[in-house]
Design an enzyme around this catalytic site. Structure first.
Site, PDB file in Angstrom:
ATOM      1  N   TYR A  72       0.838  -1.205   0.000  1.00 39.61           N
ATOM      2  CA  TYR A  72       0.000   0.000   0.000  1.00 39.61           C
ATOM      3  C   TYR A  72       0.867   1.247   0.000  1.00 39.61           C
ATOM      4  O   TYR A  72       0.599   2.210  -0.714  1.00 39.61           O
ATOM      5  CB  TYR A  72      -0.929   0.007   1.234  1.00 39.61           C
ATOM      6  CG  TYR A  72      -1.887   1.178   1.216  1.00 39.61           C
ATOM      7  CD1 TYR A  72      -3.112   1.083   0.533  1.00 39.61           C
ATOM      8  CD2 TYR A  72      -1.556   2.387   1.830  1.00 39.61           C
ATOM      9  CE1 TYR A  72      -3.967   2.163   0.473  1.00 39.61           C
ATOM     10  CE2 TYR A  72      -2.415   3.475   1.765  1.00 39.61           C
ATOM     11  CZ  TYR A  72      -3.616   3.359   1.089  1.00 39.61           C
ATOM     12  OH  TYR A  72      -4.462   4.433   1.029  1.00 39.61           O
ATOM     13  N   PHE A 124      -7.598  21.036 -25.060  1.00 36.28           N
ATOM     14  CA  PHE A 124      -7.936  19.617 -25.076  1.00 36.28           C
ATOM     15  C   PHE A 124      -9.138  19.436 -24.156  1.00 36.28           C
ATOM     16  O   PHE A 124      -9.254  20.118 -23.140  1.00 36.28           O
ATOM     17  CB  PHE A 124      -6.767  18.706 -24.669  1.00 36.28           C
ATOM     18  CG  PHE A 124      -7.174  17.270 -24.841  1.00 36.28           C
ATOM     19  CD1 PHE A 124      -7.322  16.753 -26.121  1.00 36.28           C
ATOM     20  CD2 PHE A 124      -7.513  16.476 -23.766  1.00 36.28           C
ATOM     21  CE1 PHE A 124      -7.791  15.456 -26.313  1.00 36.28           C
ATOM     22  CE2 PHE A 124      -7.989  15.174 -23.956  1.00 36.28           C
ATOM     23  CZ  PHE A 124      -8.122  14.671 -25.235  1.00 36.28           C
ATOM     24  N   THR A 125     -10.006  18.502 -24.519  1.00 35.21           N
ATOM     25  CA  THR A 125     -11.310  18.368 -23.864  1.00 35.21           C
ATOM     26  C   THR A 125     -11.218  18.273 -22.334  1.00 35.21           C
ATOM     27  O   THR A 125     -11.789  19.100 -21.621  1.00 35.21           O
ATOM     28  CB  THR A 125     -12.036  17.134 -24.417  1.00 35.21           C
ATOM     29  OG1 THR A 125     -11.160  16.007 -24.307  1.00 35.21           O
ATOM     30  CG2 THR A 125     -12.428  17.335 -25.875  1.00 35.21           C
ATOM     31  N   ASP A 215       1.638  19.796 -21.162  1.00 32.22           N
ATOM     32  CA  ASP A 215       0.936  18.522 -21.284  1.00 32.22           C
ATOM     33  C   ASP A 215       1.884  17.687 -22.134  1.00 32.22           C
ATOM     34  O   ASP A 215       1.955  17.837 -23.358  1.00 32.22           O
ATOM     35  CB  ASP A 215      -0.422  18.703 -21.977  1.00 32.22           C
ATOM     36  CG  ASP A 215      -1.147  17.360 -22.109  1.00 32.22           C
ATOM     37  OD1 ASP A 215      -0.450  16.315 -22.106  1.00 32.22           O
ATOM     38  OD2 ASP A 215      -2.390  17.342 -22.229  1.00 32.22           O
ATOM     39  N   LYS A 258      -0.459   7.014 -23.647  1.00 33.61           N
ATOM     40  CA  LYS A 258      -0.033   7.299 -25.027  1.00 33.61           C
ATOM     41  C   LYS A 258       1.444   6.955 -25.183  1.00 33.61           C
ATOM     42  O   LYS A 258       1.801   5.782 -25.192  1.00 33.61           O
ATOM     43  CB  LYS A 258      -0.322   8.768 -25.367  1.00 33.61           C
ATOM     44  CG  LYS A 258      -1.791   9.070 -25.623  1.00 33.61           C
ATOM     45  CD  LYS A 258      -2.593   9.274 -24.387  1.00 33.61           C
ATOM     46  CE  LYS A 258      -3.940   9.911 -24.633  1.00 33.61           C
ATOM     47  NZ  LYS A 258      -4.763   9.979 -23.403  1.00 33.61           N
ATOM     48  N   ARG A 383     -13.748  14.882 -33.940  1.00 36.24           N
ATOM     49  CA  ARG A 383     -12.997  15.930 -33.244  1.00 36.24           C
ATOM     50  C   ARG A 383     -13.413  17.259 -33.865  1.00 36.24           C
ATOM     51  O   ARG A 383     -12.696  17.868 -34.642  1.00 36.24           O
ATOM     52  CB  ARG A 383     -11.481  15.732 -33.384  1.00 36.24           C
ATOM     53  CG  ARG A 383     -10.937  14.493 -32.718  1.00 36.24           C
ATOM     54  CD  ARG A 383     -10.654  14.573 -31.219  1.00 36.24           C
ATOM     55  NE  ARG A 383     -11.781  14.517 -30.326  1.00 36.24           N
ATOM     56  CZ  ARG A 383     -11.666  14.255 -29.024  1.00 36.24           C
ATOM     57  NH1 ARG A 383     -10.488  14.003 -28.481  1.00 36.24           N
ATOM     58  NH2 ARG A 383     -12.715  14.245 -28.251  1.00 36.24           N
ATOM     59  N   PHE A 450     -19.158  14.540 -25.960  1.00 36.17           N
ATOM     60  CA  PHE A 450     -18.819  13.618 -27.045  1.00 36.17           C
ATOM     61  C   PHE A 450     -18.747  12.165 -26.592  1.00 36.17           C
ATOM     62  O   PHE A 450     -18.962  11.251 -27.377  1.00 36.17           O
ATOM     63  CB  PHE A 450     -17.487  14.029 -27.698  1.00 36.17           C
ATOM     64  CG  PHE A 450     -16.339  14.070 -26.735  1.00 36.17           C
ATOM     65  CD1 PHE A 450     -16.120  15.192 -25.950  1.00 36.17           C
ATOM     66  CD2 PHE A 450     -15.491  12.994 -26.596  1.00 36.17           C
ATOM     67  CE1 PHE A 450     -15.078  15.233 -25.039  1.00 36.17           C
ATOM     68  CE2 PHE A 450     -14.439  13.013 -25.691  1.00 36.17           C
ATOM     69  CZ  PHE A 450     -14.243  14.139 -24.905  1.00 36.17           C
TER      70      PHE A 450
HETATM   71  N1  PM9 Z   1      -6.627  11.738 -24.893  1.00 34.34           N
HETATM   72  C1  PM9 Z   1      -7.464  10.680 -26.841  1.00 34.34           C
HETATM   73  O1  PM9 Z   1      -8.131   9.788 -27.354  1.00 34.34           O
HETATM   74  C2  PM9 Z   1      -8.321   9.892 -24.605  1.00 34.34           C
HETATM   75  C3  PM9 Z   1      -9.554  10.518 -24.158  1.00 34.34           C
HETATM   76  S1  PM9 Z   1     -10.517  11.269 -25.419  1.00 34.34           S
HETATM   77  C4  PM9 Z   1     -10.985  12.672 -24.633  1.00 34.34           C
HETATM   78  O2  PM9 Z   1      -6.774  11.479 -27.495  1.00 34.34           O
HETATM   79  C5  PM9 Z   1      -4.089  14.934 -23.926  1.00 34.34           C
HETATM   80  C6  PM9 Z   1      -3.299  15.693 -24.919  1.00 34.34           C
HETATM   81  C7  PM9 Z   1      -4.821  13.833 -24.294  1.00 34.34           C
HETATM   82  C8  PM9 Z   1      -5.593  13.134 -23.312  1.00 34.34           C
HETATM   83  C9  PM9 Z   1      -6.403  12.044 -23.647  1.00 34.34           C
HETATM   84  C10 PM9 Z   1      -5.542  13.614 -21.984  1.00 34.34           C
HETATM   85  C11 PM9 Z   1      -6.326  12.951 -20.896  1.00 34.34           C
HETATM   86  C12 PM9 Z   1      -4.805  14.716 -21.667  1.00 34.34           C
HETATM   87  N2  PM9 Z   1      -4.095  15.356 -22.651  1.00 34.34           N
HETATM   88  O3  PM9 Z   1      -7.370  10.030 -21.060  1.00 34.34           O
HETATM   89  O4  PM9 Z   1      -7.238  11.000 -18.799  1.00 34.34           O
HETATM   90  O5  PM9 Z   1      -4.800  13.438 -25.560  1.00 34.34           O
HETATM   91  O6  PM9 Z   1      -5.400   9.570 -19.597  1.00 34.34           O
HETATM   92  O7  PM9 Z   1      -5.684  11.777 -20.549  1.00 34.34           O
HETATM   93  C13 PM9 Z   1      -7.433  10.802 -25.409  1.00 34.34           C
HETATM   94  P1  PM9 Z   1      -6.481  10.527 -19.968  1.00 34.34           P
END
Ligand code: PM9
Length: 459
Positions: A72, A124-125, A215, A258, A383, A450
């Site tokens: 833990y 970014f969303t 980011d 990623k 997108r 979305f």
């Molecule tokens: N990106 C993508 O498919 C997965 C979610 S779709 C809204 O591109 C950036 C540049 C991203 C991103 C996720 C996140 C969030 C932050 N910054 O999905 O929470 O492309 O791990 O990361 C998606 P998490």
């Protein structure tokens, strides 16, 4: 010798995928409310919805899963992760989170006060959601070239220093806690920023006491493009460029799903131990103890190894971007309008051009993504206007300048033959483009719509 982008690995295990009929897919997309997020994955043939959490891990990473320390507190795997982040990214302080948005949440909460402004290079969303949720206003300061899908400017992810300077002059530096700088800007088509630009941003922000937060989710891919395109870095390793990128910042949020080659995980990395202390205070309430955040020990072990592996040589990122470029070039040859230069993590179809008979509020990119699925079982993602959401104050749609369909390529998952199938499928849909109808909402969630929105044909 011309060096091909061929993969620097061979395949040891395979996962069967299902072929479906067009009738089956027509039923499936109707049941999914014409939203590719709501399809069942088993109804998808080639899944290009996202490059997030969809990588194939290496045997070295899978072996790491068995060695994960599930203590833990004080897990050995956590310390391996700290060491990997220090070595590859160069940040001392690590705050582990369950994925990227966990890091965005913590960062926004510790730095943004209601009424603050957060400039960034295109939204970014989830990032913008957390900034607004903390009471901030997002301000886009990306260069204008980013909004023209056909402008071949090599660094369409750059910050426009004049726009940034104007914002500082207008609202005052004390209203801008940090600038959010995305590497290889996702919504612009996976477009990089240059080191020269980042250096200038870092200097300008330094003069005004504004923090620079990256980011760095796709910073490795950005580093590759710098090596290809920015004078003076041709002979640098991608690993060295990546460290240089990070050295021009005060911290970073990373979705490890990623570049980092894992299926789950993320982190906030910082230089200032005091800020890290604040972040950890929130972390224990929202994510988990400060030595695991939202991850299990095995997740952290696989992540530490993914971070090491991605930057060990240039071969991985060359092959990864090479495959994306291969697909892009096939589409360009077929005369299909895509965002150029070809980006790092996927191909972005210009739905506004392909569906020029539809106004933006009939959701052309959403309709195109649904049609591509019906044609071939290839799953893509909207997108455009649906992703952009509504203005929280006026309630109106944001009308983004780019209306795109993204074909995101998972890392180390699909073959060149799969890319050929994708290109042929898109060409077939393109030939039939004038027949495609728009969509209207049958269900619209309040935020991040979305993901779960449902639609029906607008005719
Ligand atoms: N990106 C993508 O498919 C997965 C979610 S779709 C809204 O591109 C950036 C540049 C991203 C991103 C996720 C996140 C969030 C932050 N910054 O999905 O929470 O492309 O791990 O990361 C998606 P998490």
């Amino acid at each position: 010798m011309v060096k091909s982008w061929a993969e620097p690995y061979k395949i040891k295990m395979v996962e069967p995928i299902k072929m479906t009929t067009k009738e089956h897919r027509e039923r499936a997309i109707a049941e999914a409310g014409h939203n590719t997020f709501l399809l069942r994955a088993e109804d998808v043939y080639i899944d290009l919805l996202t490059d997030s959490g969809t990588s194939a891990m290496s045997d070295y990473q899978w072996a790491g899963l068995m060695l994960g320390d599930e203590a833990y507190a004080g897990s050995r795997s956590f310390y391996n992760l700290v060491a990997a982040v220090r070595e590859v990214y160069g940040y001392e302080e690590l705050v582990p989170t369950h994925q990227g948005r966990g890091a965005e949440h913590i960062l926004s909460q510790i730095l943004i006060k209601p009424g603050d402004y957060v400039p960034g290079n295109m939204y970014f969303t989830t990032t913008r959601f957390h900034q607004e949720h903390a009471g901030g206003h997002f301000v886009d300061v990306i260069v204008d070239e980013a909004f023209d899908p056909y402008d071949l400017y090599p660094f369409k992810g750059n910050i426009d220093l004049e726009k940034l300077g104007a914002l500082i002059a207008e609202v005052g530096a004390d209203k801008i806690p940090y600038i959010s700088v995305e590497t290889n800007v996702n919504m612009a088509g996976g477009q990089p920023m240059s080191l020269a630009n980042l250096e200038a941003v870092y200097d300008l922000c330094g003069e005004h006491g504004i923090l620079v937060m990256l980011d760095a989710t796709r910073a490795l891919e950005n580093a590759w493009f710098i090596k290809q395109r920015e004078h003076g870095y041709e002979d640098w390793s991608v690993a060295d460029i990546l460290r240089k990128i990070c050295s021009l910042s005060d911290g970073a949020t990373v979705s490890s799903k990623k570049d980092n080659l894992v299926n789950i995980g993320g982190f906030l990395a910082l230089r200032d131990p005091k800020l890290a202390e604040k972040a950890r205070a929130l972390l224990v309430a929202f994510e988990g103890l400060h030595t695991y955040g939202g991850m299990s020990g095995r997740d952290m072990e696989a992540l530490a190894r993914g971070i090491e592996e991605m930057a060990a040589t240039d071969d991985h990122v060359r092959a990864r971007t090479g495959q994306v470029e291969y697909l892009g070039n096939r589409l360009l040859k077929a005369g299909i309008p895509i965002v150029q230069p070809i980006g790092g993590h996927g191909i972005f179809l210009d739905a506004a051009a392909i569906m020029s008979h539809l106004p933006q509020d009939l959701f052309p990119a959403q309709a195109l993504a649904a049609e591509i699925y019906v044609e071939s079982g290839v799953r893509a993602m909207e997108r455009g206007i649906v992703s952009a959401g509504r203005d929280p104050v006026s309630g109106d749609h944001h009308y983004p300048k780019l209306e795109l369909v993204r074909l995101a390529i998972p890392r180390r998952v699909y073959t060149q033959a799969h890319m050929d199938v994708v290109a042929e499928s898109i060409a077939a849909v393109y030939d039939n483009r004038e027949q495609m109808a728009g969509l209207r909402f049958t269900y619209e969630p309040e935020s991040l719509r979305f993901f779960q929105a449902r639609f029906e044909p607008a005719t």
